[in-house]
Design an enzyme around this catalytic site. Structure first.
Site, PDB file in Angstrom:
ATOM      1  N   CYS A 111       0.910  -1.184   0.081  1.00 21.12           N
ATOM      2  CA  CYS A 111      -0.103   0.119  -0.022  1.00 21.12           C
ATOM      3  C   CYS A 111       0.898   1.283  -0.003  1.00 21.12           C
ATOM      4  O   CYS A 111       0.289   2.342  -0.452  1.00 21.12           O
ATOM      5  CB  CYS A 111      -1.090   0.044   1.245  1.00 21.12           C
ATOM      6  SG  CYS A 111      -2.029  -1.611   1.035  1.00 21.12           S
ATOM      7  N   HIS A 250      -3.803   6.682   1.620  1.00 21.88           N
ATOM      8  CA  HIS A 250      -3.967   5.391   1.093  1.00 21.88           C
ATOM      9  C   HIS A 250      -5.395   5.114   1.714  1.00 21.88           C
ATOM     10  O   HIS A 250      -5.932   5.175   2.555  1.00 21.88           O
ATOM     11  CB  HIS A 250      -3.270   4.185   1.791  1.00 21.88           C
ATOM     12  CG  HIS A 250      -3.426   2.872   1.447  1.00 21.88           C
ATOM     13  ND1 HIS A 250      -4.038   2.549   0.236  1.00 21.88           N
ATOM     14  CD2 HIS A 250      -3.744   1.864   2.258  1.00 21.88           C
ATOM     15  CE1 HIS A 250      -4.207   1.363   0.264  1.00 21.88           C
ATOM     16  NE2 HIS A 250      -4.211   0.873   1.565  1.00 21.88           N
ATOM     17  N   ASN A 280     -10.240  -0.619  -1.750  1.00 24.65           N
ATOM     18  CA  ASN A 280      -8.697  -0.504  -1.631  1.00 24.65           C
ATOM     19  C   ASN A 280      -7.832  -1.161  -2.680  1.00 24.65           C
ATOM     20  O   ASN A 280      -8.055  -2.317  -2.970  1.00 24.65           O
ATOM     21  CB  ASN A 280      -8.615  -1.307  -0.238  1.00 24.65           C
ATOM     22  CG  ASN A 280      -6.919  -1.252   0.245  1.00 24.65           C
ATOM     23  OD1 ASN A 280      -6.098  -0.888  -0.587  1.00 24.65           O
ATOM     24  ND2 ASN A 280      -6.754  -1.707   1.278  1.00 24.65           N
TER      25      ASN A 280
HETATM   26  O1  UT7 Z   1      -4.618  -1.729   2.733  1.00 21.60           O
HETATM   27  C1  UT7 Z   1      -3.665  -2.268   3.733  1.00 21.60           C
HETATM   28  C2  UT7 Z   1      -4.189  -1.833   5.196  1.00 21.60           C
HETATM   29  N1  UT7 Z   1      -5.328  -2.359   5.571  1.00 21.60           N
HETATM   30  C3  UT7 Z   1      -6.149  -1.763   6.523  1.00 21.60           C
HETATM   31  O2  UT7 Z   1      -5.872  -0.471   6.684  1.00 21.60           O
HETATM   32  C4  UT7 Z   1      -7.490  -2.201   6.930  1.00 21.60           C
HETATM   33  C5  UT7 Z   1      -7.686  -1.976   8.280  1.00 21.60           C
HETATM   34  N2  UT7 Z   1      -8.823  -2.718   8.601  1.00 21.60           N
HETATM   35  C6  UT7 Z   1     -10.083  -2.127   8.470  1.00 21.60           C
HETATM   36  O3  UT7 Z   1     -10.436  -1.546   7.550  1.00 21.60           O
HETATM   37  C7  UT7 Z   1     -11.256  -2.668   9.422  1.00 21.60           C
HETATM   38  O4  UT7 Z   1     -10.545  -3.232  10.423  1.00 21.60           O
HETATM   39  C8  UT7 Z   1     -12.130  -3.868   8.640  1.00 21.60           C
HETATM   40  C9  UT7 Z   1     -12.976  -3.129   7.708  1.00 21.60           C
HETATM   41  C10 UT7 Z   1     -11.168  -5.020   7.943  1.00 21.60           C
HETATM   42  C11 UT7 Z   1     -12.870  -4.388   9.604  1.00 21.60           C
HETATM   43  O5  UT7 Z   1     -13.837  -3.548  10.293  1.00 21.60           O
HETATM   44  P1  UT7 Z   1     -13.874  -3.423  11.882  1.00 21.60           P
HETATM   45  O6  UT7 Z   1     -14.499  -2.278  12.463  1.00 21.60           O
HETATM   46  O7  UT7 Z   1     -12.247  -3.194  12.631  1.00 21.60           O
HETATM   47  O8  UT7 Z   1     -14.312  -4.675  12.230  1.00 21.60           O
HETATM   48  P2  UT7 Z   1     -14.014  -5.850  13.359  1.00 21.60           P
HETATM   49  O9  UT7 Z   1     -12.920  -6.891  12.766  1.00 21.60           O
HETATM   50  O10 UT7 Z   1     -13.556  -5.172  14.676  1.00 21.60           O
HETATM   51  O11 UT7 Z   1     -15.400  -6.695  13.455  1.00 21.60           O
HETATM   52  C12 UT7 Z   1     -16.512  -5.860  14.145  1.00 21.60           C
HETATM   53  C13 UT7 Z   1     -17.661  -6.929  14.013  1.00 21.60           C
HETATM   54  C14 UT7 Z   1     -17.398  -8.162  14.585  1.00 21.60           C
HETATM   55  O12 UT7 Z   1     -18.215  -8.701  15.114  1.00 21.60           O
HETATM   56  P3  UT7 Z   1     -18.517  -8.637  16.803  1.00 21.60           P
HETATM   57  O13 UT7 Z   1     -17.285  -9.687  17.293  1.00 21.60           O
HETATM   58  O14 UT7 Z   1     -18.773  -7.279  17.201  1.00 21.60           O
HETATM   59  O15 UT7 Z   1     -19.824  -9.466  17.139  1.00 21.60           O
HETATM   60  C15 UT7 Z   1     -16.816  -8.974  13.365  1.00 21.60           C
HETATM   61  O16 UT7 Z   1     -17.198 -10.403  13.471  1.00 21.60           O
HETATM   62  O17 UT7 Z   1     -18.094  -7.096  12.713  1.00 21.60           O
HETATM   63  C16 UT7 Z   1     -17.907  -8.573  12.331  1.00 21.60           C
HETATM   64  N3  UT7 Z   1     -17.640  -8.399  11.099  1.00 21.60           N
HETATM   65  C17 UT7 Z   1     -18.476  -8.554   9.934  1.00 21.60           C
HETATM   66  N4  UT7 Z   1     -19.734  -8.583   9.894  1.00 21.60           N
HETATM   67  C18 UT7 Z   1     -20.458  -8.328   8.777  1.00 21.60           C
HETATM   68  C19 UT7 Z   1     -16.111  -8.551  10.524  1.00 21.60           C
HETATM   69  N5  UT7 Z   1     -16.177  -8.682   9.158  1.00 21.60           N
HETATM   70  C20 UT7 Z   1     -17.555  -8.537   8.752  1.00 21.60           C
HETATM   71  C21 UT7 Z   1     -18.159  -8.367   7.482  1.00 21.60           C
HETATM   72  N6  UT7 Z   1     -19.400  -8.526   7.433  1.00 21.60           N
HETATM   73  N7  UT7 Z   1     -17.746  -8.291   6.464  1.00 21.60           N
END
Ligand code: UT7
Length: 329
Positions: A111, A250, A280
């Protein structure tokens, strides 16, 4: 010592679009979750038989046209999705652009790839090795995504952006005022593609090459490091934060970009967001966002820009420049 001055910009997105509804139907997530948690609404994807060189040639030719050039001294391709493990993709791109014979090589910094390649261009120009450098950042990241994985399928898209740098004066618009780069291999496990590399092959592991990501911890590292490296690059450039008009970071997650902007004390609308349309696109995301911002008239000649990135490696960095008067191709 000459400076690298941005004098041409090009972009290309493959025509096929995958909407959030398409991703949701396959992975069991929802349009609402993807939009709320990432800001992404759709992504462009390569179709079967299209590769990274195809994207790079389209963006590169538009950047050369934007610069009014048909020859350059170097071609640097930032990509983590080369068309083949060997050879590098850049020589094919140069050849197809009618630039056969010029030095051409790939830079792999995921990235942060556009920033790393820009730093290479600066070094070539300020060191007197080149008058002009074409930097292309092209990624077919969806080829690394397991389409059934809800953790990564909503995130990534394909595309290419390209910039032409020429030797010029440090005080003229477009001169790259500063670049700061970092890496920490101790964070390599945050985002990785394990299959397909030498380690897997030597072990006889034929598992598919799919990207995996610890999203939540990547999110935290991204905000912290993008804020810090933005402050660092501004200090090198000798700019005040208050002078910065746009943060063209990014495009991984809208929440990361607004958090970085807020922590810097800049207005929310300083963050240029393009990921709603393209997802992304890894190394291609900054030049694609620059292209979007300048083509839509939001980024104007004379605006001060800072370009921070964080991603797999981990690698991160930032660049600072005053936007030049150019017509994006
Ligand atoms: O390009 C390289 C750099 N990459 C990045 O910078 C990516 C950085 N990370 C992110 O953008 C975010 O962490 C994500 C978009 C990947 C995930 O978002 P988040 O707000 O961090 O979600 P999380 O992993 O903390 O999950 C929150 C909740 C969880 O449920 P509970 O435990 O709160 O019940 C997950 O199981 O959302 C759930 N979850 C989803 N639900 C529906 C995780 N992914 C999904 C999904 N659909 N796709």
């Amino acid at each position: 010592m000459p400076s690298a001055v941005l004098c041409g910009l090009g972009a290309w997105l493959p025509p096929d679009v995958v909407t959030n509804a398409d991703v949701a139907a396959r992975t069991g997530t929802t349009d609402e979750w993807i939009t709320a948690r990432t800001g992404i609404r759709q992504r462009h994807v390569v179709r079967a038989g299209t590769g990274t060189a195809d994207l790079a040639v389209e963006a590169g030719s538009r950047a050369l046209k934007s610069a009014g050039l048909d020859a350059v001294d170097y071609v640097v391709l930032a990509t983590t999705t080369p068309d083949r493990l060997c050879p590098a993709t850049a020589p094919e791109v140069a050849h197809r652009l009618g630039l056969a014979g010029v030095p051409a090589f790939d830079v792999s910094a995921v990235c942060s790839g556009f920033l790393y390649a820009t730093q290479v261009a600066r070094a070539l120009i300020s060191g007197g090795q080149a008058e002009t450098v074409l930097v292309v950042a092209a990624e077919s990241f969806t080829t690394l995504v397991d389409p059934d994985d809800r953790a990564t399928a909503p995130i990534f898209g394909d595309g290419a952006g390209a910039a032409v740098y020429r030797a010029g004066d440090p005080d003229e618009p477009g001169a790259v005022a500063a670049v700061a780069l970092h890496s920490d291999g101790g964070l390599a496990d945050l985002i990785a593609v394990d299959g397909g590399g030498a380690l897997a092959r030597s072990a006889g592991d034929t598992a598919p090459a799919h990207i995996r990501m610890f999203g939540r911890s990547t999110f935290a590292h991204a905000i912290k490091n993008m804020e810090a490296v933005t402050r660092e690059v501004l200090a090198i450039a000798g700019w005040d934060l208050a002078e910065v008009k746009h943060v063209v970071g990014h495009q991984a997650n809208a929440r990361i970009l607004t958090a970085v902007t807020q922590r810097l004390g800049l207005p929310d609308d300083a963050a240029v967001l393009h990921l709603d349309q393209v997802g992304n696109t890894a190394g291609a995301s900054i030049p694609l966002a620059l292209h979007h911002g300048s083509a839509t008239g939001r980024i104007r000649a004379g605006d001060r820009l800072v370009l921070p990135a964080f991603g797999a490696g981990a690698t991160w960095g930032a660049a600072a420049l005053v936007w030049p008067d150019l017509v994006p191709g």
